[in-house]
Each structure stands twice: as structure tokens, then as C-alpha cells.
Design a protein around this motif. Sequence first.
Motif, PDB file in Angstrom:
ATOM      1  N   LYS A  12       0.856  -1.190   0.000  1.00 31.75           N
ATOM      2  CA  LYS A  12       0.000   0.000   0.000  1.00 31.75           C
ATOM      3  C   LYS A  12       0.888   1.234   0.000  1.00 31.75           C
ATOM      4  CE  LYS A  12      -4.277  -1.095   2.441  1.00 31.75           C
ATOM      5  NZ  LYS A  12      -4.988  -0.866   3.695  1.00 31.75           N
ATOM      6  N   PRO A  13       0.428   2.324  -0.606  1.00 29.67           N
ATOM      7  CA  PRO A  13       1.236   3.557  -0.596  1.00 29.67           C
ATOM      8  C   PRO A  13       1.573   4.044   0.817  1.00 29.67           C
ATOM      9  CG  PRO A  13      -0.567   3.752  -2.160  1.00 29.67           C
ATOM     10  CD  PRO A  13      -0.781   2.466  -1.407  1.00 29.67           C
ATOM     11  N   VAL A  14       0.624   3.954   1.736  1.00 25.28           N
ATOM     12  CA  VAL A  14       0.864   4.372   3.121  1.00 25.28           C
ATOM     13  C   VAL A  14       0.575   3.171   4.014  1.00 25.28           C
ATOM     14  CG1 VAL A  14       0.144   5.906   4.968  1.00 25.28           C
ATOM     15  CG2 VAL A  14       0.206   6.754   2.613  1.00 25.28           C
ATOM     16  N   GLN A  15       1.539   2.794   4.835  1.00 19.95           N
ATOM     17  CA  GLN A  15       1.397   1.623   5.692  1.00 19.95           C
ATOM     18  C   GLN A  15       1.571   2.012   7.149  1.00 19.95           C
ATOM     19  OE1 GLN A  15       0.560  -1.477   5.017  1.00 19.95           O
ATOM     20  NE2 GLN A  15       0.553  -1.307   2.820  1.00 19.95           N
ATOM     21  N   ASP A  16       0.819   1.341   8.008  1.00 13.20           N
ATOM     22  CA  ASP A  16       0.991   1.475   9.447  1.00 13.20           C
ATOM     23  C   ASP A  16       1.686   0.201   9.922  1.00 13.20           C
ATOM     24  OD1 ASP A  16       0.922   1.837  12.148  1.00 13.20           O
ATOM     25  OD2 ASP A  16      -1.254   1.799  12.316  1.00 13.20           O
ATOM     26  N   TYR A  17       2.944   0.315  10.272  1.00 10.28           N
ATOM     27  CA  TYR A  17       3.741  -0.851  10.637  1.00 10.28           C
ATOM     28  C   TYR A  17       3.571  -1.266  12.096  1.00 10.28           C
ATOM     29  CZ  TYR A  17       6.165  -0.492   6.172  1.00 10.28           C
ATOM     30  OH  TYR A  17       6.463  -0.479   4.844  1.00 10.28           O
ATOM     31  N   ASP A  18       2.970  -0.426  12.923  1.00  7.63           N
ATOM     32  CA  ASP A  18       2.900  -0.703  14.359  1.00  7.63           C
ATOM     33  C   ASP A  18       2.255  -2.053  14.665  1.00  7.63           C
ATOM     34  OD1 ASP A  18       4.157   1.676  14.948  1.00  7.63           O
ATOM     35  OD2 ASP A  18       2.292   2.753  15.389  1.00  7.63           O
ATOM     36  N   ASP A  19       1.100  -2.349  14.070  1.00  5.78           N
ATOM     37  CA  ASP A  19       0.419  -3.616  14.345  1.00  5.78           C
ATOM     38  C   ASP A  19       1.241  -4.805  13.865  1.00  5.78           C
ATOM     39  OD1 ASP A  19      -1.707  -2.326  15.547  1.00  5.78           O
ATOM     40  OD2 ASP A  19      -2.971  -2.386  13.757  1.00  5.78           O
ATOM     41  N   LEU A  20       1.875  -4.672  12.706  1.00  5.10           N
ATOM     42  CA  LEU A  20       2.722  -5.755  12.196  1.00  5.10           C
ATOM     43  C   LEU A  20       3.902  -5.988  13.133  1.00  5.10           C
ATOM     44  CD1 LEU A  20       3.512  -7.843  10.068  1.00  5.10           C
ATOM     45  CD2 LEU A  20       4.646  -5.991   8.816  1.00  5.10           C
ATOM     46  N   PHE A  21       4.564  -4.922  13.553  1.00  4.97           N
ATOM     47  CA  PHE A  21       5.706  -5.058  14.452  1.00  4.97           C
ATOM     48  C   PHE A  21       5.286  -5.709  15.767  1.00  4.97           C
ATOM     49  CE2 PHE A  21       8.447  -1.364  12.604  1.00  4.97           C
ATOM     50  CZ  PHE A  21       8.507  -2.021  11.388  1.00  4.97           C
ATOM     51  N   LYS A  22       4.171  -5.287  16.317  1.00  2.00           N
ATOM     52  CA  LYS A  22       3.685  -5.874  17.576  1.00  2.00           C
ATOM     53  C   LYS A  22       3.387  -7.350  17.406  1.00  2.00           C
ATOM     54  CE  LYS A  22       1.755  -1.586  19.357  1.00  2.00           C
ATOM     55  NZ  LYS A  22       0.527  -0.810  19.556  1.00  2.00           N
ATOM     56  N   LYS A  23       2.796  -7.722  16.274  1.00  2.16           N
ATOM     57  CA  LYS A  23       2.470  -9.129  16.024  1.00  2.16           C
ATOM     58  C   LYS A  23       3.745  -9.956  15.907  1.00  2.16           C
ATOM     59  CE  LYS A  23      -0.955 -11.005  15.522  1.00  2.16           C
ATOM     60  NZ  LYS A  23      -1.735 -11.843  16.469  1.00  2.16           N
ATOM     61  N   ILE A  24       4.731  -9.478  15.167  1.00  3.03           N
ATOM     62  CA  ILE A  24       6.000 -10.206  15.037  1.00  3.03           C
ATOM     63  C   ILE A  24       6.670 -10.333  16.400  1.00  3.03           C
ATOM     64  CG2 ILE A  24       8.341 -10.110  14.076  1.00  3.03           C
ATOM     65  CD1 ILE A  24       7.066  -8.824  11.548  1.00  3.03           C
ATOM     66  N   GLN A  25       6.702  -9.277  17.168  1.00  2.00           N
ATOM     67  CA  GLN A  25       7.335  -9.294  18.483  1.00  2.00           C
ATOM     68  C   GLN A  25       6.627 -10.244  19.440  1.00  2.00           C
ATOM     69  OE1 GLN A  25       7.256  -5.109  19.329  1.00  2.00           O
ATOM     70  NE2 GLN A  25       9.140  -4.717  18.195  1.00  2.00           N
ATOM     71  N   SER A  26       5.331 -10.486  19.223  1.00  2.00           N
ATOM     72  CA  SER A  26       4.579 -11.387  20.104  1.00  2.00           C
ATOM     73  C   SER A  26       4.878 -12.857  19.836  1.00  2.00           C
ATOM     74  CB  SER A  26       3.075 -11.137  19.945  1.00  2.00           C
ATOM     75  OG  SER A  26       2.584 -11.690  18.740  1.00  2.00           O
ATOM     76  N   LEU A  27       5.559 -13.156  18.742  1.00  2.00           N
ATOM     77  CA  LEU A  27       5.811 -14.542  18.359  1.00  2.00           C
ATOM     78  C   LEU A  27       6.931 -15.199  19.154  1.00  2.00           C
ATOM     79  CD1 LEU A  27       5.540 -14.113  14.482  1.00  2.00           C
ATOM     80  CD2 LEU A  27       3.795 -15.044  16.030  1.00  2.00           C
TER      81      LEU A  27
END
Length: 89
Positions: A12-27
Motif C-alpha cells: 500500500k502507498p501508506v502503511q501502518d507498521y505498528d500492528d505488524l511489528f507488535k504481532k511479530i514481536q509477540s511470536l
Amino acid sequence: MSVYLITYDLNKPVQDYDDLFKKIQSLGDWNHFMKSNWFVSTSQYGTEDIQKELLKILDQNDFLFITRLISGYHGWLPQETWDWLTSHM
């Protein structure tokens, strides 16, 4: 424990990475060493499980690649990342 490489490209042209980062960190224990690349150490998840978790966050037009690391890797990374790998492999 296994170490996985997670790499992605959000399209996507504009992305919000916060949720993705939190999900990866939770693994599991993690090391974020390049913009779109993470190492994750976990005994709870395999590649398919990680994909399933991340697809909750990603869009259908994004790209995702996950692989379990084995010995024989080489490259040029920060010393902190090599130390992390050494301690988790």
C-alpha cells in the motif's frame, strides 16, 4: 527452539507498521536487523503458524516470506545481530 527469518513487502502507498511489528514481536524473542526483515526465535510456532498469525495483519497484495534458519548462513550484519543469532541457534 527454532529461528525463523520473516521478510515482507507491504504494497500500500501508506502503511501502518505498528500492528505488524507488535504481532511479530509477540511470536517470540526477536531481532529486527533490516527494514523489512526480522529473526524470531520460538518453540511455539512453525512457518505455517507464523504465516497464519501475520496474515491477520497483512493485506492480500502484500508479500511475505518465512523460512527456518539452519547453519551455513553468511552475510554482513551488525555485530549485535550476529551475537543474537549465535545465542539462539
